[in-house]
Each structure stands twice: as structure tokens, then as C-alpha cells.
Design an enzyme around this catalytic site. Sequence first.
Site: not given
Length: 467
Positions: A394-397, A435
Site C-alpha cells: 500500500n504505502d510503498v506504491v 501508515a
Amino acid sequence: MTPTTANETMLIVTSLAYILSAMLFIFGLKMLSSPETARRGNLVSATGMFIAVIFTLIRAGLDFKWIAVGVAIGAAVGVLAALKVKMTGMPEMVALFNGGGGLASMLVGWSEFHAHPDQTVVFILVSVFLAVLIGGMTFTGSVVAWGKLSGNIPSRPILFSGQQIINGGLFVITLGVGVLFCGSFYPSISAVYVPTAVILSLVIGIVTVIPIGGADMPVVISLLNSYSGLAACAAGFAIGNNILIVAGGLVGASGLILTNIMCKAMNRSLTNVLFSGFGSHEAAGGAGGAEGTAQSTSPQDAYYVLEAASSVVFVPGYGMAVAQAQHVVRELADLIEANGAEVSFAIHPVAGRMPGHMNVLLAEANVPYDKLVEMDDINQTIDTVDVCIVIGANDVVNPAAREDEGSPIYGMPIIDADKARNVFVLKRSMASGFAGIPNPLFYRSNTRMIFGDAKATIEALVEEFKS
């Protein structure tokens, strides 16, 4: 042979054994840098530690009856952990093991002072105090990290008014206790300072990690690992054991290097991670354009796109670990590759809940190392990729990191999955990531959501290819 000569010979033999152990530690650490050699590296390092422990015990002339009891208990715990702990629980286990190392160093420093309460060498006193302080902080900090990762403690930052002032005051008081302890040569007074330092260190470990959100846990685990090494190094100086100094120094230095790498991967400083309370206000910052209607599809419809693709990139995240989908992901990748497409795996440095989490999972599924591509490399060609499959990441993309200056993660390097021609996001729901930040990727015109358990979705795609 006289007793003096025997002692000198044993000292020489032990020193040579320590040198061999140190060499094995270094070679093992080097081998851990690649999944292809990591298992052998782990075995090499373990062999080095085994040699160091055996020769230390022989030279010390301890009661091996109690040593055997300790070895049996430790072996039982290790075997049980290896057999029972799932890959999804690996971050929590690493956190607890870090804490165990810190606790051991704290007890070594404490016991060394009580064994020699008349110690007046300032260097030794400083080493004892640092072993107690860093070891205690590592223990309770790691327990809190375990609680946040396991869900026993809320993963969000726990903040209160005047928190940083209180934390700063605790550090100042602890520093003062350390100065008094190291500068006092009166055993009756010094004996009071060590228990005080123990209590303060345990409290500091808690108040340091409690304000840190779950999204920063990979950095925290790496930092706590470094702390455990530094504590061991200080304990080594306290008891005069060279190999403990070397081993602790290696762990401490490598942990600090990894922590720095992790911070760069998040485009944040270590002080920002430790003191910002990141994630405490989920509504803070913009949503990065995370609005509109997400388009969903089924595994059957996704199959037709994958069947016609010439290049496919998998982006794994913690959701893949939760679903235990790494093995079926490998099977799907093999089928897609057999169909004529080029397949690779894009790995973000902070994907998952601990450093290297995705690498470990994929290695367990025997995904070839040359299929793993780092973030910077995949971003150079991501716009030419036919299909990007995001599995529980999620957060890394999240494109908000690149586009929305009001986002808490703005400036964080991400895998530019949204630039691929087609994006399939495998998630259970539209919920935000760890996050707590909305992800505009879900609403892009080239994105299709495939809702449900990631493993079940991948299995459905596998069946489509096989039939």
C-alpha cells in the site's frame, strides 16, 4: 607442564579461537547480503559463535551442569520458535530476540558490578553503565515494538502533552546518574546507582518506542538490533571478553548502516522517525487525490489481461505475508513466464514489517534471486510494463508520496506502480495501509481492484492458466 604454562597455553588457544570466530562472523555477515548465500552465512556465523562459546567456557572453568541446563532451555526455545512461528510473525520474533539480547547484556553489566563492587577503573565503570543502559532500553523498547507489531499494543503513535520534555528529562537524569556512578569510588554509594540505572533504562525504552507509529516499525526493529549489538559490545568491555566486543561491534555497526538505508528509503531522518509521531493524525495532509470510484474486476477477467501480457511485475507487501501467498505467487509467476512473458519482482526496502521481509518470503518460495529487482531499477522501466500486480502493498506504491506535498509521506521514494499500463491491486478492502494514508492509486483509470484474500485470488488465477 606448570599451572602458569598451562594457563598461558590456554590463553593463546582461546585467543586463536576468538580470531577464527571473528573471521567466521565477518564472512557470515558478508554472505547474508545475498539470498543465494544467506542460509550458509547464517550457518557460518553460528559456527563462529559456537566456537567462541565453547572456548570461553573451557577457559573460565565454569560449572557445566548449569551451563548444560541453560543450553537445553535455549535450544528448546529456539526449536519451538523455528517450528511454530509463521513467516507473518517473523517481525515480532525478531523484535523479541533483539530484546532478549539487550536483557542479557544488561544482566551481564549488572552482575559484573556486583562481582567487583570495589571497581575503580573509570573505563570499566563506563562500560558497565552503558551495558545496563543500552541493554535495558533495548529490552523494553523491543517488547513495545513486539506489542505494536502483534496488535497487543495499538500500532498508532501514543502521544501525550509534554511527552518530549518528559523524555528529555529522563535522559538528563539518567546521564546524571551515570556521571555519579562512574565518578564515585565508594561502593556503598555506587551500589545504589546501578539499580537506579536499570529502572531508568527500562522506562526510557518504553517511552522512546511508544510514540512511534507502526509504519516506522521496520526502522525501529533495525535500530533496536543495533542497540542490542552496542549493549553486547559494552558488556564485552566490562568483562574483558574480546570476542563479545567484536560480535557486538559488528551487530551494532551493521544495524546502524541498515537503519540509515531504511531512513533513506523513506526519505526521512532518524530523528524524524523517533520524535515525529508519524501517523498520529491520519487526516493530516492531503489525500493525494484519493477520491472517486475504484474499478474492481475478477480473477477470471484479470486472467485475459495477464495471458496477453509480455511483461509482468509483482510488487509484494505485508498483505502477501498475512495471506501466506508467496508459494502460489511463485507458481503463478512460473505459469506467466511459461506463457512467454517476462516476469520480475519489485522489492521496496521497507515493504513488510521488518528489513528484508519480502526477500525472506520470496526466498522461502524459491523465487530466483535474479528475478528480484530493486526499486530504483524497476522505476526506470515501469512505464513499459504491461501489468503490475500489487499484492497487499500500500504505502510503498502510494503516488501521494510523489504528487501531494500535503501528504505525510511526500518525498518518500516509492515503486511507481501507477505508471504501468495495467495495475491489479490485490486487497481485502479499500482500507488504508499501515501508515493510515489514503492511496490514490486505487482510483486511477489503469487500476483494477481485486478484492479478497490474496492467496485465494492468486490460486484462482493459477487455475485459469492451467485450464
